[in-house]
Scaffold this motif. Structure first.
Motif, PDB file in Angstrom:
ATOM      1  N   THR A 131       0.829  -1.208   0.000  1.00  0.00           N
ATOM      2  CA  THR A 131       0.000   0.000   0.000  1.00  0.00           C
ATOM      3  C   THR A 131       0.862   1.256   0.000  1.00  0.00           C
ATOM      4  O   THR A 131       0.543   2.232  -0.693  1.00  0.00           O
ATOM      5  CB  THR A 131      -0.949  -0.012   1.205  1.00  0.00           C
ATOM      6  OG1 THR A 131      -1.827  -1.136   1.092  1.00  0.00           O
ATOM      7  CG2 THR A 131      -1.777   1.253   1.276  1.00  0.00           C
ATOM      8  N   TRP A 132       1.954   1.256   0.770  1.00  0.00           N
ATOM      9  CA  TRP A 132       2.868   2.400   0.719  1.00  0.00           C
ATOM     10  C   TRP A 132       3.376   2.597  -0.706  1.00  0.00           C
ATOM     11  O   TRP A 132       3.448   3.732  -1.202  1.00  0.00           O
ATOM     12  CB  TRP A 132       4.039   2.201   1.676  1.00  0.00           C
ATOM     13  CG  TRP A 132       5.117   3.229   1.470  1.00  0.00           C
ATOM     14  CD1 TRP A 132       5.097   4.545   1.846  1.00  0.00           C
ATOM     15  CD2 TRP A 132       6.352   3.028   0.772  1.00  0.00           C
ATOM     16  NE1 TRP A 132       6.252   5.177   1.429  1.00  0.00           N
ATOM     17  CE2 TRP A 132       7.034   4.271   0.777  1.00  0.00           C
ATOM     18  CE3 TRP A 132       6.942   1.927   0.158  1.00  0.00           C
ATOM     19  CZ2 TRP A 132       8.284   4.431   0.179  1.00  0.00           C
ATOM     20  CZ3 TRP A 132       8.194   2.083  -0.430  1.00  0.00           C
ATOM     21  CH2 TRP A 132       8.849   3.325  -0.421  1.00  0.00           C
ATOM     22  N   LYS A 133       3.688   1.510  -1.406  1.00  0.00           N
ATOM     23  CA  LYS A 133       4.161   1.628  -2.786  1.00  0.00           C
ATOM     24  C   LYS A 133       3.058   2.155  -3.702  1.00  0.00           C
ATOM     25  O   LYS A 133       3.339   2.907  -4.652  1.00  0.00           O
ATOM     26  CB  LYS A 133       4.694   0.280  -3.274  1.00  0.00           C
ATOM     27  CG  LYS A 133       6.003  -0.113  -2.596  1.00  0.00           C
ATOM     28  CD  LYS A 133       6.555  -1.440  -3.105  1.00  0.00           C
ATOM     29  CE  LYS A 133       7.874  -1.763  -2.407  1.00  0.00           C
ATOM     30  NZ  LYS A 133       8.454  -3.042  -2.898  1.00  0.00           N
ATOM     31  N   THR A 134       1.808   1.790  -3.424  1.00  0.00           N
ATOM     32  CA  THR A 134       0.685   2.347  -4.182  1.00  0.00           C
ATOM     33  C   THR A 134       0.646   3.866  -4.030  1.00  0.00           C
ATOM     34  O   THR A 134       0.466   4.602  -5.009  1.00  0.00           O
ATOM     35  CB  THR A 134      -0.635   1.730  -3.703  1.00  0.00           C
ATOM     36  OG1 THR A 134      -0.625   0.322  -3.959  1.00  0.00           O
ATOM     37  CG2 THR A 134      -1.835   2.363  -4.390  1.00  0.00           C
ATOM     38  N   LEU A 135       0.809   4.341  -2.801  1.00  0.00           N
ATOM     39  CA  LEU A 135       0.771   5.787  -2.575  1.00  0.00           C
ATOM     40  C   LEU A 135       1.997   6.472  -3.162  1.00  0.00           C
ATOM     41  O   LEU A 135       1.886   7.560  -3.747  1.00  0.00           O
ATOM     42  CB  LEU A 135       0.657   6.075  -1.074  1.00  0.00           C
ATOM     43  CG  LEU A 135      -0.541   5.452  -0.353  1.00  0.00           C
ATOM     44  CD1 LEU A 135      -0.684   6.046   1.039  1.00  0.00           C
ATOM     45  CD2 LEU A 135      -1.833   5.625  -1.134  1.00  0.00           C
ATOM     46  N   LYS A 136       3.154   5.860  -3.027  1.00  0.00           N
ATOM     47  CA  LYS A 136       4.366   6.440  -3.607  1.00  0.00           C
ATOM     48  C   LYS A 136       4.245   6.558  -5.116  1.00  0.00           C
ATOM     49  O   LYS A 136       4.706   7.536  -5.718  1.00  0.00           O
ATOM     50  CB  LYS A 136       5.594   5.595  -3.240  1.00  0.00           C
ATOM     51  CG  LYS A 136       6.908   6.151  -3.780  1.00  0.00           C
ATOM     52  CD  LYS A 136       8.099   5.375  -3.271  1.00  0.00           C
ATOM     53  CE  LYS A 136       9.398   5.865  -3.916  1.00  0.00           C
ATOM     54  NZ  LYS A 136       9.687   7.296  -3.629  1.00  0.00           N
ATOM     55  N   ALA A 137       3.593   5.570  -5.742  1.00  0.00           N
ATOM     56  CA  ALA A 137       3.441   5.594  -7.197  1.00  0.00           C
ATOM     57  C   ALA A 137       2.414   6.608  -7.663  1.00  0.00           C
ATOM     58  O   ALA A 137       2.510   7.126  -8.782  1.00  0.00           O
ATOM     59  CB  ALA A 137       3.057   4.192  -7.697  1.00  0.00           C
ATOM     60  N   SER A 138       1.421   6.903  -6.830  1.00  0.00           N
ATOM     61  CA  SER A 138       0.288   7.704  -7.296  1.00  0.00           C
ATOM     62  C   SER A 138       0.282   9.150  -6.811  1.00  0.00           C
ATOM     63  O   SER A 138      -0.217  10.036  -7.523  1.00  0.00           O
ATOM     64  CB  SER A 138      -1.031   7.035  -6.880  1.00  0.00           C
ATOM     65  OG  SER A 138      -1.080   6.824  -5.486  1.00  0.00           O
ATOM     66  N   ILE A 139       0.807   9.427  -5.639  1.00  0.00           N
ATOM     67  CA  ILE A 139       0.727  10.787  -5.103  1.00  0.00           C
ATOM     68  C   ILE A 139       1.407  11.814  -6.005  1.00  0.00           C
ATOM     69  O   ILE A 139       0.861  12.912  -6.215  1.00  0.00           O
ATOM     70  CB  ILE A 139       1.277  10.844  -3.659  1.00  0.00           C
ATOM     71  CG1 ILE A 139       0.305  10.136  -2.711  1.00  0.00           C
ATOM     72  CG2 ILE A 139       1.506  12.283  -3.217  1.00  0.00           C
ATOM     73  CD1 ILE A 139       0.832   9.957  -1.295  1.00  0.00           C
ATOM     74  N   PRO A 140       2.587  11.555  -6.583  1.00  0.00           N
ATOM     75  CA  PRO A 140       3.183  12.573  -7.454  1.00  0.00           C
ATOM     76  C   PRO A 140       2.279  12.989  -8.604  1.00  0.00           C
ATOM     77  O   PRO A 140       2.213  14.178  -8.952  1.00  0.00           O
ATOM     78  CB  PRO A 140       4.462  11.881  -7.954  1.00  0.00           C
ATOM     79  CG  PRO A 140       4.834  10.942  -6.854  1.00  0.00           C
ATOM     80  CD  PRO A 140       3.522  10.415  -6.345  1.00  0.00           C
ATOM     81  N   ALA A 141       1.546  12.035  -9.192  1.00  0.00           N
ATOM     82  CA  ALA A 141       0.629  12.384 -10.291  1.00  0.00           C
ATOM     83  C   ALA A 141      -0.526  13.229  -9.792  1.00  0.00           C
ATOM     84  O   ALA A 141      -0.992  14.144 -10.491  1.00  0.00           O
ATOM     85  CB  ALA A 141       0.110  11.107 -10.956  1.00  0.00           C
ATOM     86  N   MET A 142      -1.008  12.950  -8.584  1.00  0.00           N
ATOM     87  CA  MET A 142      -2.089  13.756  -8.009  1.00  0.00           C
ATOM     88  C   MET A 142      -1.600  15.176  -7.734  1.00  0.00           C
ATOM     89  O   MET A 142      -2.311  16.156  -7.994  1.00  0.00           O
ATOM     90  CB  MET A 142      -2.606  13.107  -6.730  1.00  0.00           C
ATOM     91  CG  MET A 142      -3.207  11.729  -6.927  1.00  0.00           C
ATOM     92  SD  MET A 142      -3.768  10.987  -5.369  1.00  0.00           S
ATOM     93  CE  MET A 142      -5.266  11.941  -5.057  1.00  0.00           C
ATOM     94  N   LEU A 143      -0.396  15.305  -7.221  1.00  0.00           N
ATOM     95  CA  LEU A 143       0.149  16.627  -6.941  1.00  0.00           C
ATOM     96  C   LEU A 143       0.364  17.410  -8.232  1.00  0.00           C
ATOM     97  O   LEU A 143       0.087  18.614  -8.302  1.00  0.00           O
ATOM     98  CB  LEU A 143       1.467  16.492  -6.180  1.00  0.00           C
ATOM     99  CG  LEU A 143       1.377  15.945  -4.757  1.00  0.00           C
ATOM    100  CD1 LEU A 143       2.769  15.703  -4.188  1.00  0.00           C
ATOM    101  CD2 LEU A 143       0.594  16.883  -3.852  1.00  0.00           C
ATOM    102  N   GLU A 144       0.847  16.729  -9.251  1.00  0.00           N
ATOM    103  CA  GLU A 144       1.090  17.404 -10.527  1.00  0.00           C
ATOM    104  C   GLU A 144      -0.211  17.886 -11.155  1.00  0.00           C
ATOM    105  O   GLU A 144      -0.260  18.968 -11.762  1.00  0.00           O
ATOM    106  CB  GLU A 144       1.818  16.459 -11.474  1.00  0.00           C
ATOM    107  CG  GLU A 144       2.208  17.100 -12.795  1.00  0.00           C
ATOM    108  CD  GLU A 144       3.030  16.177 -13.666  1.00  0.00           C
ATOM    109  OE1 GLU A 144       3.231  16.532 -14.850  1.00  0.00           O
ATOM    110  OE2 GLU A 144       3.473  15.117 -13.177  1.00  0.00           O
ATOM    111  N   ALA A 145      -1.295  17.098 -10.973  1.00  0.00           N
ATOM    112  CA  ALA A 145      -2.584  17.476 -11.559  1.00  0.00           C
ATOM    113  C   ALA A 145      -3.194  18.692 -10.885  1.00  0.00           C
ATOM    114  O   ALA A 145      -3.984  19.417 -11.486  1.00  0.00           O
ATOM    115  CB  ALA A 145      -3.548  16.298 -11.482  1.00  0.00           C
TER     116      ALA A 145
END
Length: 266
Positions: A131-145
């Motif tokens: 789950t930590w890897k899920t968040l690490k993979a996805s949070i940067p894209a959310m921040l960029e959006a």
């Protein structure tokens, strides 16, 4: 008009059960879906039937029948590079990422001194580290959006009240509470809300087809009651109702949302 028209949701553990239902419900409300599932047996010590590639194909079909766009692949949450590539490809295809539902997880049973090292480690690695890897993979894209959005982490009532013969599972699910709380504080000023959901029994293969669960209930039943004998097992829609709510609840972050028929309180 759907509540999630134009939005994109990343869901792990999408092949069946809760993950499939979340994908269908979000697609019905207009969202595009990025999804993943290992769609295979994760570990030899699990005692419920695993998801399959056919299950994942069926989820894709059902999402498309709702009119939803979907990019879904087979992979392991423990594989950070796989998740990062999937999220990047999903954002390239759909243009953004708004919501994450970290749903993938496994369950196995055994006394603390009898579980193997592999069994305990697999539970921590899949449920917590994955789950930590899920968040690490996805949070940067959310921040960029820069669209705000939400993250929902699927924990368990075993992350609120530890159960016997679930030492690895409970440890991983208690860990998810800490993960969600820390990330909620990190992302609050970025307009991204983070909450955890804590189910008890759910009508999925993991929830109702695990032979070891029935053996545990026979031995330690006094630790497993709920307040609702008339409604002993939640439906997948009960869980999706909560996930959809948390994706839309603009004033809710850091919450621990119980869908457990009161089990964590008895």
């Amino acid at each position: 008009m759907g509540r999630f028209d134009g939005q994109v949701v990343y869901i792990t553990g999408i092949a069946r059960g809760q993950g499939r239902n979340h994908a269908i419900r979000f697609a019905r409300e207009g969202a595009a879906i990025i999804g993943m599932d290992i769609a295979d047996r994760v570990a030899d010590h699990t005692t419920y039937p695993p998801a399959t590639a056919d299950d994942l194909a069926e989820t894709i079909k059902l999402v498309e029948l709702e009119g939803g766009k979907v990019l879904a692949r087979r992979g392991d949450t423990r594989d950070l590079a796989f998740q990062q590539e999937l999220v990047a490809d999903g954002v390239e295809q759909f243009g953004r990422l708004d919501h994450v539902v970290a749903n993938a997880g496994i369950l196995s049973w055994g006394l603390s001194w009898e579980q193997t090292e592999e069994q305990f480690t697999d539970l921590i690695d899949v449920n917590l580290v994955g789950t930590w890897k899920t968040l690490k993979a996805s949070i940067p894209a959310m921040l960029e959006a820069r669209n705000g959005g939400s993250i929902t982490v699927i924990s368990s009532c075993a992350g609120l009240k530890a159960m016997p013969a679930q030492v690895g599972y409970a440890s991983s699910k208690f860990g998810l509470r800490g993960l969600a709380q820390a990330v909620a504080k990190e992302l609050g000023d970025k307009h991204i809300r983070v909450n955890s959901v804590h189910p008890y029994a759910v009508n999925t293969p993991m929830g109702v087809e695990d032979k070891s669960a029935f053996e545990a209930f026979e031995t330690w039943g006094r630790h497993f009651p709920s307040m609702m004998d008339h409604y002993p097992v939640a439906s997948v829609d009960d869980l999706s109702d909560a996930v959809i709510y948390l994706a839309t609840a603009k004033a809710v972050t850091g919450a621990e949302f119980q869908i457990d028929m009161g089990s964590s309180k008895v």
